[in-house]
Structures are given as structure tokens and as C-alpha cells.
Design an enzyme around this catalytic site. Structure first.
Site, mmCIF file in Angstrom:
data_model
loop_
_atom_site.group_PDB
_atom_site.id
_atom_site.type_symbol
_atom_site.label_atom_id
_atom_site.label_comp_id
_atom_site.label_asym_id
_atom_site.label_seq_id
_atom_site.Cartn_x
_atom_site.Cartn_y
_atom_site.Cartn_z
ATOM 1 C CG HIS A 1 -5.509 -2.147 8.783
ATOM 2 N ND1 HIS A 1 -5.580 -0.805 9.065
ATOM 3 C CD2 HIS A 1 -4.230 -2.494 9.057
ATOM 4 C CE1 HIS A 1 -4.402 -0.372 9.470
ATOM 5 N NE2 HIS A 1 -3.569 -1.389 9.482
ATOM 6 C CG ASP B 1 -8.547 -1.184 11.697
ATOM 7 O OD1 ASP B 1 -7.542 -1.877 11.391
ATOM 8 O OD2 ASP B 1 -8.905 -0.195 11.042
ATOM 9 C CD GLU C 1 -8.415 1.040 7.861
ATOM 10 O OE1 GLU C 1 -8.381 0.081 8.660
ATOM 11 O OE2 GLU C 1 -7.785 2.094 8.059
ATOM 12 C CG ASP D 1 -0.274 -0.412 2.516
ATOM 13 O OD1 ASP D 1 0.964 -0.356 2.580
ATOM 14 O OD2 ASP D 1 -0.978 -0.783 3.458
HETATM 15 P P1 PGA Z 1 2.402 -1.599 12.710
HETATM 16 O O1 PGA Z 1 1.261 -1.551 11.610
HETATM 17 O O2 PGA Z 1 3.355 -2.652 12.269
HETATM 18 O O3 PGA Z 1 3.008 -0.225 12.656
HETATM 19 O O4 PGA Z 1 1.722 -1.913 13.999
HETATM 20 C C1 PGA Z 1 0.617 -2.741 11.259
HETATM 21 C C2 PGA Z 1 -0.434 -2.421 10.236
HETATM 22 O O5 PGA Z 1 -1.049 -1.341 10.331
HETATM 23 O O6 PGA Z 1 -0.642 -3.236 9.352
#
Ligand code: PGA
Length: 247
Positions: free
Chosen positions: A143, A141, A148, A72
């Protein structure tokens, strides 16, 4: 299917998680030098990249034939912006190993036309994919990529509005909350599920609740990562804190 196809490696802490994850990727690249690596950003894989760079510097790893596809990118940010994922990849991996830049792909955040940006990235993914292994983190959440919680599982690359929870989690990388882009381009869940194997990295107590839901709760687009229960080859590497709600 279901969780039977899922291996969970319990590691002590983040340091160990980073080593085990790097070893898995190194094994992939060693056994198949022209592997397609699906790569992720965020704080969780940082240590994995550090270990991969060390292995490369020690002469134990050759990325010259590897292709990378990123999950992404923020809409509106390009590689000159230090918060972009293109910049992150450049800094953490691309500039430090012998990857051929022509084979590294990140959605183009500078393309303002969402449809164009997503279509262009889908064309790349159709041409070079599927990933031999897709590295994933998990959001608070649930994702994966920037998919999302929703009422369906999006198939291919699309533009998403970031959830309030994601904006709150990611504002630490920006000067202020207002600077966090509200939208991003993300690989779809269908593309992620077509990866030949999945490597899910999870660290820290704050992910324990969502990890349990994702691995053992109902499969629902309300918890996007829950779809991984249907993938035939998932490896989860998680530290004790992240696994504290799972036996
Ligand atoms: P993080 O993000 O590794 O910074 O916790 C994980 C994500 O949002 O997929």
C-alpha cells in the site's frame, strides 16, 4: 516511462536514509520556499523529520511559506488521540518548525460521514495541490497512503477498510489490536500520481520482497505501489536490507 524514470539511492542504513531524505526535502524547500510537501506518517519517515527539525533549529531551513498535505488519517481519530496522524505530524514536525498551521492539512478523522470527510479533503487538495514532492512509505502489502491492494486504482480521497496485514503491522502503536481503527481516509492513487515528484523511503529486510514487486513486478492494483513505475519522477531511497532482493 517505467523504471527508467526511477532513481534508486542505495544507502547503508536507516540513519543514512533519514539524512538523505531530509536533504532532498531541504533542497526542495530552499529552492522553492512555497513548496507543497506531501508528507507521510509511519515509522520510516521519523528520522527524516528529526533531521529536518535539526536543520530548522540550526537556521538552515525556513518553513514559513510551505504547505503540507498528509496522505491519510484513521477514521475516528482526531489530533487529541496520540495514535492519530494529526498528532504524529504535530509531534514530529508541525510544533517544531515554523510552519504556518493554516497551511498544514490532514484528512479529518473526526468527521464520521466518510463522504463528507473525503470531499472536504479533495477540495483542499484541489485548492493547494499538486504536491511538489510527495513522500511515501510502502506497506507490507504494497500500500501507499492507505490505498490497500484492490482491483482498481482509486483516483481521489476515499474511505478504506484496512487489510488484516496493515492492522497487524500497525497494532504496535496501539494498546491492543482491537483498538486499531478498521477504516481510514486516504488520498487516492490518482492524487499521489499527480505529485510533481515522488520520494519513496524504504528501510529494512521485511520490506525487501514487496519493494522488488513494486519496482519490478507487473503494474497492478494488487500491488498499489507498482503504479509508481509509471510516474515520471520517482526517487527511491532504500537501505541495503530493503534492497537485498534487488541487484
Ligand atoms: P512504516 O509504514 O513506515 O511504519 O513501515 C509504511 C506504510 O505503511 O506506508
Amino acid at each position: 516511462m517505467g523504471v527508467k524514470a526511477m532513481r534508486i539511492y542505495r544507502v547503508k542504513d536507516y540513519e543514512q536514509l533519514s539524512k538523505v531524505a531530509a536533504n532532498r526535502i531541504a533542497a526542495q524547500v530552499t529552492l522553492k520556499p512555497d513548496s507543497v510537501l506531501g508528507v507521510a506518517t509511519g515509522s520510516t519517515p521519523v528520522g527524516m523529520y528529526e533531521n529536518l527539525v535539526k536543520m530548522y533549529e540550526g537556521g538552515d531551513l525556513d518553513f514559513s511559506q510551505v504547505t503540507t498535505i498528509n496522505l491519510d488519517e484513521y477514521k475516528g481519530l482526531g489530533k487529541e488521540s496520540s495514535q492519530s496522524y494529526a498528532y504524529y505530524m504535530e509531534e514530529k514536525l508541525f510544533s517544531k518548525v515554523n510552519l504556518n498551521r493554516k497551511r498544514t492539512f490532514v484528512p479529518d478523522g473526526t468527521e464520521p460521514d466518510s463522504e463528507k470527510a473525503c470531499q472536504a479533503y479533495n477540495e483542499v487538495l484541489h485548492r493547494v495541490g499538486p504536491a511538489d514532492i510527495q513522500v511515501l512509505g510502502i506497506g507490507h502489502d504494497g500500500h501507499i497512503g492507505f490505498n490497500e491492494p484492490a482491483d482498481y486504482f482509486p483516483d481521489e480521497t476515499h474511505c478504506v477498510a484496512l487489510d488484516e496485514m496493515t492492522i497487524q503491522a500497525n497494532k504496535r502503536f496501539f494498546e491492543s489490536e482491537a483498538e486499531v481503527p478498521g477504516e481510514s481516509y486516504t488520498m487516492g492513487i490518482g492524487t499521489i500520481m499527480r505529485a510533481k515528484s515522488i520520494l519513496l523511503l524504504v528501510s529494512g529486510a521485511e520490506k525487501a520482497g514487496i519493494l522488488k514487486k513494486a519496482l519490478y513486478g507487473p503494474v497492478t492494483p494488487g500491488v498499489p505501489a507498482s503504479i509508481l513505475q509509471f510516474h515520471p519522477d520517482v526517487t527511491v531511497i532504500a537501505d541495503e536490507e530493503a534492497l537485498k532482493e534487488i541487484e
